[in-house]
Design a protein around this motif. Sequence first.
Motif, short mmCIF file in Angstrom:
data_model
loop_
_atom_site.label_atom_id
_atom_site.label_comp_id
_atom_site.label_asym_id
_atom_site.label_seq_id
_atom_site.Cartn_x
_atom_site.Cartn_y
_atom_site.Cartn_z
N PHE A 166 0.91 -1.21 0.05
CA PHE A 166 0.44 0.16 0.26
C PHE A 166 0.71 1.06 0.29
O PHE A 166 2.02 1.35 0.25
N ARG A 167 0.43 2.41 -0.58
CA ARG A 167 1.05 3.62 -1.16
C ARG A 167 0.42 4.90 -0.74
O ARG A 167 -0.46 4.72 -0.97
N GLU A 168 1.30 5.60 -0.22
CA GLU A 168 0.85 6.56 0.40
C GLU A 168 1.68 7.43 -0.32
O GLU A 168 3.09 7.70 0.12
N VAL A 169 0.93 9.21 -1.26
CA VAL A 169 1.98 10.44 -1.24
C VAL A 169 1.75 11.52 -0.40
O VAL A 169 1.10 11.71 -1.17
N VAL A 170 2.85 12.13 0.16
CA VAL A 170 3.25 13.58 0.25
C VAL A 170 3.65 14.24 -0.05
O VAL A 170 5.13 13.74 -0.29
N VAL A 171 3.31 15.56 -0.57
CA VAL A 171 4.16 15.94 -1.39
C VAL A 171 4.71 17.37 -0.37
O VAL A 171 3.73 18.48 -0.26
N ALA A 172 5.16 18.02 -0.11
CA ALA A 172 5.79 18.79 0.59
C ALA A 172 6.34 20.06 -0.33
O ALA A 172 7.76 20.03 -0.93
N VAL A 202 8.63 17.93 -2.91
CA VAL A 202 9.13 17.27 -2.54
C VAL A 202 8.00 16.02 -2.57
O VAL A 202 7.59 15.92 -1.38
N ARG A 203 7.96 15.27 -2.74
CA ARG A 203 7.23 13.91 -2.38
C ARG A 203 7.38 12.57 -1.76
O ARG A 203 8.36 11.74 -2.26
N ILE A 204 6.96 12.72 -1.34
CA ILE A 204 7.55 11.78 -0.06
C ILE A 204 6.97 10.28 -0.59
O ILE A 204 5.23 10.22 0.00
N SER A 205 7.64 9.28 -0.90
CA SER A 205 6.57 8.26 -0.42
C SER A 205 6.45 7.53 0.31
O SER A 205 7.66 6.75 1.34
N ILE A 206 5.87 6.58 0.87
CA ILE A 206 5.36 5.73 1.96
C ILE A 206 4.55 4.60 1.86
O ILE A 206 3.94 4.39 0.99
N GLU A 207 5.39 3.05 1.59
CA GLU A 207 4.82 1.98 1.50
C GLU A 207 5.31 0.77 2.92
O GLU A 207 5.70 0.82 3.67
N SER A 208 4.02 -0.31 2.63
CA SER A 208 4.58 -1.07 3.67
C SER A 208 3.00 -1.94 2.98
O SER A 208 2.10 -1.25 2.39
N ALA A 209 2.96 -2.99 3.75
CA ALA A 209 2.38 -4.39 3.91
C ALA A 209 0.98 -4.12 4.14
O ALA A 209 0.13 -4.87 3.83
N ASP A 210 0.49 -3.07 4.97
CA ASP A 210 -0.10 -2.78 6.27
C ASP A 210 -0.95 -1.54 5.67
O ASP A 210 -0.45 -0.12 6.14
N GLU A 211 -1.96 -2.00 5.63
CA GLU A 211 -2.55 -0.98 4.69
C GLU A 211 -3.33 0.55 5.62
O GLU A 211 -2.74 1.48 5.71
N THR A 214 0.54 2.21 6.55
CA THR A 214 0.64 2.96 6.11
C THR A 214 0.03 4.52 5.70
O THR A 214 0.50 5.58 5.85
N GLU A 215 -1.15 4.48 6.45
CA GLU A 215 -1.99 5.59 6.08
C GLU A 215 -1.58 6.20 7.26
O GLU A 215 -1.68 7.43 7.49
N ALA A 216 -1.60 5.36 8.95
CA ALA A 216 -1.20 6.27 9.66
C ALA A 216 0.65 7.13 9.52
O ALA A 216 0.47 7.96 10.30
N ALA A 217 0.48 6.75 8.82
CA ALA A 217 2.83 7.05 8.65
C ALA A 217 2.38 8.33 7.48
O ALA A 217 3.41 9.62 8.30
N ALA A 218 1.36 8.22 6.66
CA ALA A 218 1.31 9.89 6.29
C ALA A 218 0.83 10.09 6.49
O ALA A 218 0.75 11.82 6.19
N ALA A 219 -0.65 9.77 7.57
CA ALA A 219 -1.08 10.83 8.76
C ALA A 219 0.45 12.22 9.16
O ALA A 219 -0.15 13.08 9.62
#
Length: 234
Positions: A166-172, A202-211, A214-219
Motif C-alpha cells: 500500500f502506498r501513500e504520497v505526501v508532497v512537501a 518533494v514527493r514523500i512516498s510511504i509504502e508497507s504491506a499494512d494499509e 501506511t495511512e497512519a504514517a502518511a497522516a
Amino acid sequence: MNGAVVTVGAELLAGRTADTNATWLCRQLHDRGVTVERVTTVPDRVGDIARVVNEYRAEYDAVVVTGGLGPTHDDVTMAGIAAAFGRSLERSDEALTWLTEEGGYTREELTTGTADLPRGARPLHNEVGVAPGAVVESVYVLPGVPQEMKTMFELVADEFTGQPLFREVVVADEPESALVGRLEELRAEFDVTVGSYPGDGVRISIESADEDLTEAAAAWVRERVEEHDSEPPS
C-alpha cells in the motif's frame, strides 16, 4: 516473490529508443507484490543475453526478458535464452499451429525461424503481432514492441504474485534537505519504506504491506510538513 527485468536491443543502449517497457513492467510487477531488484539492458548478442539471464534466473524467482524476438538477423534473444539453459532452438509445432490456425498466417507467409523456441519452452502466443514469446522455467520472454509486450504479459500476469504493498504520497513544499530529520523520525516511528523525490515540491512516498500502518504514517507526515498545494502523482 522477487524478480529482474532484462531488455534487449542496441537501439536502447544507443539512446535512440526510450526503454518504456522496463518502466511499464516494473510497475505491473510491483502492483502484484513482486519486488523487482534488477533492471538490465543488454545488446543483441547471444553471449550477453545468456550470461545475464543465467545469472538472474539463479538469483531471482522470475526473470522477464523483452525485445529481440523474430527471425531477422539481429533478433537473437531466443538463441540467448536457449544458450542460458543449454538447450537447442527447435521449431515449436504448437506455436506454428497457432500462427496458422488462429493468427491468420499461412506457412508460406512466415519467415523461416519465426516459431523457433528453446527446446521444451511453453509458447506464448502473440495476439497483436507475429513472433511468439516463451516461458522457460522461471524466465518469461516477451516481444519488444510495447503493445505486443503488454498484451502478451496479460497472458501470464497471474503467475506473478507476492505481498501487495500500500502506498501513500505526501508532497512537501519544503527543500528536501530540510526534511531529513523528520524522515528519520518517520522511519523510526513506523515500519514503512520511505522515499523522497524532489521536483515540483518533494514527493514523500510511504509504502508497507499494512494499509492502516501506511495511512497512519502518511497522516504523521502531513501533520509535520508544509504540504504543496498540487495533487501528488500516482
